[in-house]
Enzyme design. Structure first.
Site, short mmCIF file in Angstrom:
data_model
loop_
_atom_site.label_atom_id
_atom_site.label_comp_id
_atom_site.label_asym_id
_atom_site.label_seq_id
_atom_site.Cartn_x
_atom_site.Cartn_y
_atom_site.Cartn_z
N GLU A 41 42.15 126.82 45.24
CA GLU A 41 43.17 126.62 46.28
C GLU A 41 44.15 125.54 45.86
O GLU A 41 44.16 124.46 46.43
CB GLU A 41 42.49 126.17 47.58
CG GLU A 41 41.36 127.03 48.02
CD GLU A 41 40.53 126.38 49.12
OE1 GLU A 41 40.35 125.14 49.11
OE2 GLU A 41 40.07 127.11 49.98
N PRO A 42 44.95 125.80 44.85
CA PRO A 42 45.89 124.77 44.41
C PRO A 42 47.02 124.55 45.41
O PRO A 42 47.52 125.50 46.01
CB PRO A 42 46.45 125.33 43.09
CG PRO A 42 46.30 126.81 43.23
CD PRO A 42 45.06 127.04 44.07
N GLY A 43 47.38 123.30 45.62
CA GLY A 43 48.51 122.97 46.47
C GLY A 43 49.55 122.22 45.65
O GLY A 43 50.57 122.74 45.24
N ARG A 44 49.20 120.96 45.34
CA ARG A 44 50.09 120.08 44.58
C ARG A 44 50.60 120.73 43.29
O ARG A 44 51.80 120.67 42.98
CB ARG A 44 49.32 118.80 44.23
CG ARG A 44 50.14 117.72 43.57
CD ARG A 44 49.21 116.62 42.98
NE ARG A 44 48.22 116.20 43.96
CZ ARG A 44 48.39 115.22 44.85
NH1 ARG A 44 49.51 114.53 44.86
NH2 ARG A 44 47.43 114.91 45.70
N CYS A 83 62.31 99.64 58.41
CA CYS A 83 62.11 98.21 58.71
C CYS A 83 60.71 97.75 58.33
O CYS A 83 59.95 97.30 59.19
CB CYS A 83 62.37 97.97 60.19
SG CYS A 83 63.97 98.58 60.70
N TYR A 94 53.50 117.05 49.33
CA TYR A 94 53.11 115.96 50.22
C TYR A 94 54.26 114.98 50.46
O TYR A 94 54.04 113.78 50.66
CB TYR A 94 51.86 115.23 49.68
CG TYR A 94 50.70 116.18 49.48
CD1 TYR A 94 50.04 116.73 50.58
CD2 TYR A 94 50.27 116.57 48.21
CE1 TYR A 94 48.99 117.63 50.42
CE2 TYR A 94 49.23 117.46 48.03
CZ TYR A 94 48.58 117.98 49.14
OH TYR A 94 47.55 118.87 48.98
C1 LIG Z 1 44.26 119.61 50.17
C2 LIG Z 1 43.36 120.73 49.88
C3 LIG Z 1 43.62 121.59 48.82
C4 LIG Z 1 44.80 121.40 47.89
O1 LIG Z 1 44.68 120.25 47.14
P1 LIG Z 1 45.75 119.92 46.00
O2 LIG Z 1 45.29 118.64 45.45
O3 LIG Z 1 47.08 119.82 46.65
O4 LIG Z 1 45.69 121.03 44.99
C5 LIG Z 1 42.78 122.65 48.63
N1 LIG Z 1 41.71 122.87 49.43
C6 LIG Z 1 41.42 122.06 50.46
C7 LIG Z 1 40.26 122.34 51.31
C8 LIG Z 1 42.23 120.97 50.72
O5 LIG Z 1 41.94 120.16 51.73
#
Ligand SMILES: *Cc1c(COP(=O)(O)O)cnc(C)c1O
Length: 445
Positions: free
Chosen positions: A303-306, A374, A404
């Site tokens: 589950e890649p996000g970043r 501020c 993020y």
């Molecule tokens: C945040 C998160 C991700 C993604 O993480 P990255 O570091 O952005 O790749 C995947 N799975 C779960 C459950 C998360 O909480």
């Protein structure tokens, strides 16, 4: 060798970036200084080709089922893009679920996360038929059981009233394997002492598996797998692979068809940093799975996000005040700050800053890049370097701000949130408009 006073590493910029002979930066065929004039600042600019390529790379590396973690950056356009490129989408709140559904992503392509899913969120997920629910706690198992045994009457129009609570959701159990990866404490999630998931060492994981297996046998849920997310911004594959070893040892004997290893692949933020590729990450996980005797038929995904969105996005700011404090430092203030990028405040994160009008220039002048809020802590780049001709009115760019940043943005000090534009093939389109002052009072009653 990268040196901080050299030009920004071009590898940190979105993939379609080109620095012209005159030093001017274009992304997606659009002149970056021109974008700041057309759309104003602060501005999030995403390279659409980069986003699409990153999604395709993830699907190629992991196969079907790999999910984009929407919390890294979510808007309707991004949800559509990730879906079009073949990714599933992780959502962890009713709000993220809503945006994904509004974007037209089919519910079966969604994965519901969260350590505190409310009964309402679970009911919504069940009624639309999300593809997977990652079960996080015993309380949540109770809630799912009750909802399926006794579906609530849904409020709303006649259509809603007819919508049945779908039976037999596919569920995975979230496990904390008790392995600590090396990253910031706030984004470390695989340790036993965590609000997330079922601990392995305490025996919770084994009890959760027993309960879910019994619910599967009773036809209430379809228990398909195990999930673990170890942390975020992880650079080293070795501890990552060790964590997979532990997880896999628990998983292999269960004979379940799916294993999800979460997200967490790190990205390079500053000159000289290097992160593993999506393909290297997937390969090291698969190697660990083979070592642990996991069958080839098991669907192993992530589950890649970043790593999908971070480097695809840059932020443009305009330089306002420049203040020299003799004997200390020079402060360069821009028109945003912790309201569009809270990561430096939250995690002490570092970034590069450069002038897109001369992206290849040396940056001999040490500065601290700060926002307009501020707070003394309102820092964008604590130890930055800029060209010696930086002047008030210049457009400054901070690369690798696609993850993020916008998703954690706030209205602190009643600063309107920036617009988001996608650039591709020489044209730019607004995908999230800039907030106005009117937006700042639209919820006041
Ligand atoms: C945040 C998160 C991700 C993604 O993480 P990255 O570091 O952005 O790749 C995947 N799975 C779960 C459950 C998360 O909480």
């Amino acid at each position: 060798m990268s040196i901080p006073t050299g030009p920004v590493d071009l590898s940190l910029l979105p993939s379609s970036s080109v620095v012209g002979d005159d030093g001017r930066l274009t992304i997606g065929g659009c002149d970056v200084v021109g974008l700041s004039e057309e759309f104003a600042t602060p501005l999030f600019v995403y390279d659409e080709a980069h986003l699409r390529a990153a999604c395709r790379e993830a699907v190629a590396a992991w196969g079907d089922g790999v999910a984009y973690a929407t919390k890294a950056f979510l808007c309707v356009a991004m949800a559509r893009l990730a879906h079009e490129e073949g990714m599933c989408l992780d959502v962890s709140t009713g709000g993220e679920l809503h945006v994904a559904l509004i974007a037209g992503v089919p519910a079966e392509r969604l994965v519901l996360h969260g350590n505190n899913k409310s009964t309402e969120e679970l009911a919504a997920a069940l009624s639309v038929g999300v593809g997977r629910i990652i079960v996080d706690s015993f309380d949540e198992i109770d809630r799912i059981e009750r909802l399926i045994a006794d579906p609530p009457a849904l409020e709303g129009g006649p259509e809603d009233a007819e919508a049945p609570v779908r039976s037999r959701p596919k569920v995975l159990a979230r496990i904390t394997p008790g392995v600590e990866v090396h990253t910031h404490e706030f984004v470390r999630t695989g340790q036993e002492d965590s609000k997330f998931g079922f601990g392995l060492a305490s025996g919770s994981a084994a009890r959760a598996v027993e309960r879910l297996a019994a619910l599967d046998a009773a036809g209430v849920v379809e228990f398909v797998g195990i999930h673990a997310h170890l942390g975020s911004q992880v650079f080293a594959l070795e501890p990552f692979a060790q964590a997979i070893d532990v997880l896999a040892d628990f998983f292999a004997p269960l004979g379940l068809p799916e294993l999800v290893v979460g997200g967490g692949l790190g990205v390079a933020y500053v000159n000289g940093e290097q992160a593993p590729t999506m393909a290297e990450w997937a390969e090291s996980v698969r190697a660990a799975c083979r070592r642990a005797g996991i069958a080839d038929s098991v669907r192993v995904t992530a589950e890649p996000g970043r790593s999908i969105v971070a480097a695809a996005g840059v932020t443009l700011y305009r330089v306002g005040t420049v203040k020299d404090v003799p004997g200390h430092r020079t402060y360069v203030s821009v028109d945003g700050g912790m309201s569009d990028n809270p990561r430096p405040v939250l995690y002490g994160s570092g970034y590069e800053a450069f002038l897109p009008r001369e992206a290849d220039a040396l940056r001999p002048v040490p500065i601290r890049l700060v926002g307009k809020h501020c707070e003394t802590g309102d820092v964008v780049v604590a130890e930055g370097y800029v060209p010696d001709d930086l002047a008030v009115g210049d457009v400054l760019c901070t690369p690798v701000t696609g993850a993020y940043g916008h998703s954690m943005a706030s209205n602190y000090n009643k600063v309107p949130r920036p617009a988001v534009v996608f650039v591709a093939d020489g044209s730019a389109r607004t995908v999230v408009r800039r907030e106005t002052f009117d937006d700042l009072v639209r919820l006041d009653v």
